[in-house]
Design an enzyme around this catalytic site. Structure first.
Site, PDB file in Angstrom:
ATOM      1  CD  GLU A   1      -7.016  -0.223  -8.162  1.00 52.61           C
ATOM      2  OE1 GLU A   1      -6.956   0.788  -8.893  1.00 52.61           O
ATOM      3  OE2 GLU A   1      -8.007  -0.954  -8.101  1.00 52.61           O
TER       4      GLU A   1
ATOM      5  CB  SER B   1       4.332   5.314  -8.307  1.00 47.49           C
ATOM      6  OG  SER B   1       5.372   4.409  -8.018  1.00 47.49           O
TER       7      SER B   1
ATOM      8  CB  ALA C   1      -0.913  -0.015   1.228  1.00 49.09           C
ATOM      9  N   PRO C   2       0.312   2.367  -0.492  1.00 53.76           N
ATOM     10  CG  PRO C   2      -0.978   3.888  -1.734  1.00 53.76           C
ATOM     11  CD  PRO C   2      -1.010   2.496  -1.136  1.00 53.76           C
ATOM     12  CD1 TRP C   3       4.348   7.431   0.356  1.00 53.17           C
ATOM     13  CD2 TRP C   3       2.796   9.046   0.259  1.00 53.17           C
ATOM     14  NE1 TRP C   3       4.640   8.234  -0.724  1.00 53.17           N
ATOM     15  CE2 TRP C   3       3.702   9.236  -0.809  1.00 53.17           C
ATOM     16  CE3 TRP C   3       1.733   9.950   0.393  1.00 53.17           C
ATOM     17  CZ2 TRP C   3       3.585  10.273  -1.741  1.00 53.17           C
ATOM     18  CZ3 TRP C   3       1.609  10.977  -0.534  1.00 53.17           C
ATOM     19  CH2 TRP C   3       2.529  11.138  -1.577  1.00 53.17           C
TER      20      TRP C   3
ATOM     21  CE  LYS D   1       6.507  -2.129   1.411  1.00 50.20           C
ATOM     22  NZ  LYS D   1       6.615  -0.856   2.152  1.00 50.20           N
ATOM     23  N   PRO D   2       2.575  -1.734   4.478  1.00 48.57           N
ATOM     24  CG  PRO D   2       2.426  -0.787   6.619  1.00 48.57           C
ATOM     25  CD  PRO D   2       2.698  -2.085   5.897  1.00 48.57           C
TER      26      PRO D   2
ATOM     27  CD  GLU E   1       0.284   9.964  -9.723  1.00 46.48           C
ATOM     28  OE1 GLU E   1       1.229   9.167  -9.684  1.00 46.48           O
ATOM     29  OE2 GLU E   1      -0.866   9.677  -9.333  1.00 46.48           O
TER      30      GLU E   1
ATOM     31  CD  GLU F   1       9.942   2.550   3.348  1.00 42.71           C
ATOM     32  OE1 GLU F   1       8.954   2.253   2.626  1.00 42.71           O
ATOM     33  OE2 GLU F   1      11.116   2.385   2.992  1.00 42.71           O
TER      34      GLU F   1
ATOM     35  CB  CYS G   1      -4.601   7.774  -7.310  1.00 38.69           C
ATOM     36  SG  CYS G   1      -5.949   7.004  -6.421  1.00 38.69           S
TER      37      CYS G   1
HETATM   38  P1  NAD Z   1       5.173   4.090  -4.413  1.00 41.50           P
HETATM   39  O1  NAD Z   1       4.929   3.345  -5.669  1.00 41.50           O
HETATM   40  O2  NAD Z   1       6.446   4.836  -4.254  1.00 41.50           O
HETATM   41  O3  NAD Z   1       5.124   3.088  -3.179  1.00 41.50           O
HETATM   42  C1  NAD Z   1       3.978   2.274  -2.955  1.00 41.50           C
HETATM   43  C2  NAD Z   1       4.375   1.107  -2.066  1.00 41.50           C
HETATM   44  O4  NAD Z   1       5.284   0.272  -2.782  1.00 41.50           O
HETATM   45  C3  NAD Z   1       5.097   1.491  -0.770  1.00 41.50           C
HETATM   46  O5  NAD Z   1       4.645   0.644   0.272  1.00 41.50           O
HETATM   47  C4  NAD Z   1       6.555   1.198  -1.101  1.00 41.50           C
HETATM   48  O6  NAD Z   1       7.335   0.902   0.038  1.00 41.50           O
HETATM   49  C5  NAD Z   1       6.405  -0.029  -1.982  1.00 41.50           C
HETATM   50  N1  NAD Z   1       7.546  -0.312  -2.856  1.00 41.50           N
HETATM   51  C6  NAD Z   1       8.483   0.551  -3.329  1.00 41.50           C
HETATM   52  N2  NAD Z   1       9.374  -0.113  -4.114  1.00 41.50           N
HETATM   53  C7  NAD Z   1       8.965  -1.413  -4.138  1.00 41.50           C
HETATM   54  C8  NAD Z   1       9.463  -2.579  -4.794  1.00 41.50           C
HETATM   55  N3  NAD Z   1      10.560  -2.543  -5.554  1.00 41.50           N
HETATM   56  N4  NAD Z   1       8.797  -3.732  -4.605  1.00 41.50           N
HETATM   57  C9  NAD Z   1       7.691  -3.784  -3.847  1.00 41.50           C
HETATM   58  N5  NAD Z   1       7.171  -2.707  -3.204  1.00 41.50           N
HETATM   59  C10 NAD Z   1       7.809  -1.539  -3.352  1.00 41.50           C
HETATM   60  O7  NAD Z   1       3.889   5.004  -4.218  1.00 41.50           O
HETATM   61  P2  NAD Z   1       3.645   6.102  -3.101  1.00 41.50           P
HETATM   62  O8  NAD Z   1       4.564   7.237  -3.416  1.00 41.50           O
HETATM   63  O9  NAD Z   1       3.664   5.453  -1.754  1.00 41.50           O
HETATM   64  O10 NAD Z   1       2.122   6.510  -3.381  1.00 41.50           O
HETATM   65  C11 NAD Z   1       1.740   7.403  -4.350  1.00 41.50           C
HETATM   66  C12 NAD Z   1       1.351   6.683  -5.629  1.00 41.50           C
HETATM   67  O11 NAD Z   1       0.292   5.770  -5.383  1.00 41.50           O
HETATM   68  C13 NAD Z   1       0.826   7.623  -6.687  1.00 41.50           C
HETATM   69  O12 NAD Z   1       1.368   7.268  -7.940  1.00 41.50           O
HETATM   70  C14 NAD Z   1      -0.676   7.369  -6.679  1.00 41.50           C
HETATM   71  O13 NAD Z   1      -1.344   7.694  -7.866  1.00 41.50           O
HETATM   72  C15 NAD Z   1      -0.720   5.925  -6.372  1.00 41.50           C
HETATM   73  N6  NAD Z   1      -2.038   5.559  -5.846  1.00 41.50           N
HETATM   74  C16 NAD Z   1      -2.915   4.896  -6.674  1.00 41.50           C
HETATM   75  C17 NAD Z   1      -4.181   4.557  -6.212  1.00 41.50           C
HETATM   76  C18 NAD Z   1      -5.175   3.837  -7.093  1.00 41.50           C
HETATM   77  O14 NAD Z   1      -6.190   3.423  -6.577  1.00 41.50           O
HETATM   78  N7  NAD Z   1      -4.914   3.665  -8.372  1.00 41.50           N
HETATM   79  C19 NAD Z   1      -4.556   4.897  -4.915  1.00 41.50           C
HETATM   80  C20 NAD Z   1      -3.640   5.567  -4.110  1.00 41.50           C
HETATM   81  C21 NAD Z   1      -2.379   5.892  -4.593  1.00 41.50           C
END
Ligand code: NAD
Length: 504
Positions: free
Chosen positions: A259, A238, A158-160, A184-185, A392, A187, A293
């Site tokens: 997502e 992302s 999940a993202p932050w 995994k949320p 984005e 961090e 998002c």
């Molecule tokens: P991110 O992609 O940087 O991180 C998301 C999660 O992935 C975090 O828990 C991170 O620790 C983990 N991660 C990072 N590298 C990884 C790897 N190599 N393997 C496995 N996991 C890994 O995203 P973010 O910056 O936390 O959140 C913002 C993004 O999330 C934006 O792009 C937003 O659009 C997207 N988002 C999409 C939706 C949707 O429903 N489509 C909803 C909320 C957020």
């Protein structure tokens, strides 16, 4: 002030929730959760190691036979009780979410937490309504039916941006369908995912059904995605990281639900209610400080309304009160981190070379100088292929562009890699209907932009990913459909055997 931080004592035993209890991680790295409103550390924890992931997956695997073997009614009762505990804990959950993510308490109290309680209550009901095709004698000689079965251990990431809601969107359909899960949320924001799992235990959901590993994406996330005992990966984040997750998941042929990012268009036709569109654009671009998002990011406005729209949006943006998330008068909190604030500021600074920053475009000083704040920002004059239109930004930044014909408005709206959400603003039913058909997105609003409901699916197309969160549609991700076929003839030489035995 003292009381507000006391809630953090709930995590005194660590930030890993495995087999129904909190404990510290076993990696050699620590992480400090920062309150982005002040820059102060609020909680330091030891990150998970890959061994912690193995233990969490083992706990989920051990819990699977019992949980998947419970009746839908039993699972439903437990999830109803879960919704009740979340309601009892609502104040603490909202406080923790505001502290770790910088969200105004008004937002967490009126949106994040009640939305999550409603999602939980929805999935308590939906757990009893898994659906499939009717059993029938489709071949004439057999009875066929489908079993909709849980998959096993789900690994979710999940993202932050909405730490609580994103955890809930992953966990609820998975467990309602009888799966167990390791989540995994991000961090930087693990705390409300932990509270969510703790509430499940309090409600009587068995140990091991929901496990949380708080650790880095590259180490812990990839280990979870590649784990041989995890049958499905559900990722929200992302598009860039989603591609990497898909690569790792493919090595073990996992089911995938992605997502990903968004760049939602907001299309205003020349018959629209200008005041409604301007209010809608400001609220929909600034919600959650633009870290949404589905946020409105590109306002395409038909030429006759363009100047008036820009003037009114700038005026409304300037009236938005940026400030302390815990102040009742605050409309907009900080971004989730200083890194995210600086990333947003970078997009705006680069845009100054090719576009006009109409309002905002800076971090506020004064009392807010120590937080990760950024003022609501409106940009005009950018070309369709420019960075602020195509990428984005994930901050409180709206770009407004004019269009002439309806064809052009829809074509420009569809012209990014993303396809998560979109809106059309018009009083003309034919224009609205056309827009809902032709805008390439997982959701199209008409004369609104942002609201979501538990009963309807959320998910994108194109670079925004695939699969659905929320609603009964999410069960398509978290269950497998098995065809069961009974012979009804009881004869040794069945009709179709002629393909092998001919007329013997
Ligand atoms: P991110 O992609 O940087 O991180 C998301 C999660 O992935 C975090 O828990 C991170 O620790 C983990 N991660 C990072 N590298 C990884 C790897 N190599 N393997 C496995 N996991 C890994 O995203 P973010 O910056 O936390 O959140 C913002 C993004 O999330 C934006 O792009 C937003 O659009 C997207 N988002 C999409 C939706 C949707 O429903 N489509 C909803 C909320 C957020």
């Amino acid at each position: 002030m003292g009381n507000r931080f006391q809630v953090i004592d709930r995590f005194a035993d660590g930030a890993q929730y495995i087999g129904g209890r909190l404990r510290p991680g076993t990696s050699d790295r620590e992480h400090t959760v920062i309150n982005p409103a002040t820059g102060e550390g609020i909680y330091t924890y030891r990150l998970a190691s890959t061994a912690d992931v193995d233990e969490a997956v083992a706990a989920a695997k051990a819990a699977f036979p019992g949980w998947s073997g419970a009746t839908p009614g039993e699972r439903s009762d437990a999830i109803h009780r879960f919704a009740g505990v979340l309601a009892d804990w609502a104040e603490d959950i909202a406080t923790v979410e505001s502290l770790q993510a910088g969200k105004p308490l008004r937002l967490t109290t009126e949106f994040d937490v009640p939305g999550t309680i409603d999602n939980t209550a929805f999935f308590a009901g939906a757990a009893r309504h898994l659906q499939g095709q009717a059993a029938a004698e489709y071949s004439g000689d057999h009875t066929s039916y489908v079993r909709r079965e849980a998959l096993g251990v789900i690994g979710s990431i999940a993202p932050w941006n909405y730490p609580l809601q994103m955890a809930a969107w992953k966990i609820l359909p998975a467990i309602a369908a009888g799966n167990t899960i390791v989540l995994k949320p991000a961090e930087i924001t693990p705390l409300t995912s932990l509270l969510f799992a703790m509430a499940a235990t309090e409600a009587g959901i068995p140990d091991g059904v929901i496990n949380i590993v708080s650790g880095s994406g590259r180490v812990v996330g990839e280990h979870l995605v590649g784990h041989p005992d995890v049958v499905m990966t559900s990722f929200t984040g992302s598009t860039g990281v989603g591609k990497r997750v898909a690569e790792v998941a493919t090595q073990t042929v996992k089911r995938l639900h992605l997502e990903l990012g968004g760049k939602a268009p907001f299309v205003v036709f020349d018959d629209a209610d200008l005041e409604a569109a301007a209010h809608g654009a400001v609220a929909a671009s600034l919600i959650n400080t633009g870290q949404d998002c589905t946020a409105a990011t590109r306002a395409y406005v038909q030429r006759p309304l363009f100047d008036a729209f820009v003037a009114r949006v700038a005026e409304l943006m300037d009236s938005v009160r940026v400030g302390d998330p815990f102040a009742a008068t605050t409309d907009l909190g900080p971004l989730v981190s200083f890194a995210q604030r600086d990333s947003v500021a970078g997009f705006v600074e680069r845009a100054r070379d090719y576009a006009t920053v109409v309002c905002g475009g800076e971090a506020p000083g004064g009392d807010l100088k120590d937080g990760a704040y950024y003022r609501p920002t409106l940009i005009t004059g950018a070309s369709q292929d420019s960075e602020v239109v195509q990428s984005e930004i994930f901050g409180p930044v709206l770009v407004a562009l004019p269009f002439d014909s309806d064809d052009e408005g829809i074509q420009l709206a569809n012209d990014t890699p993303y396809g998560l959400a979109a809106s059309a603003w018009t009083k003309d039913v034919f224009r609205a209907n056309r827009a809902t058909r032709e805008l390439k997105a997982g959701c199209v609003w008409v004369n609104d932009h942002i609201p979501i409901i538990s009963e309807m699916p959320h998910g994108g197309t194109k670079a925004s990913g695939y699969g659905k969160d929320m609603s009964a549609y999410s069960f398509e991700e978290y269950t497998q459909v098995k065809h069961v076929m009974f012979d009804n003839t009881a004869v040794a030489a069945k009709d179709w055997h002629r393909t092998i035995f001919g007329d013997r």
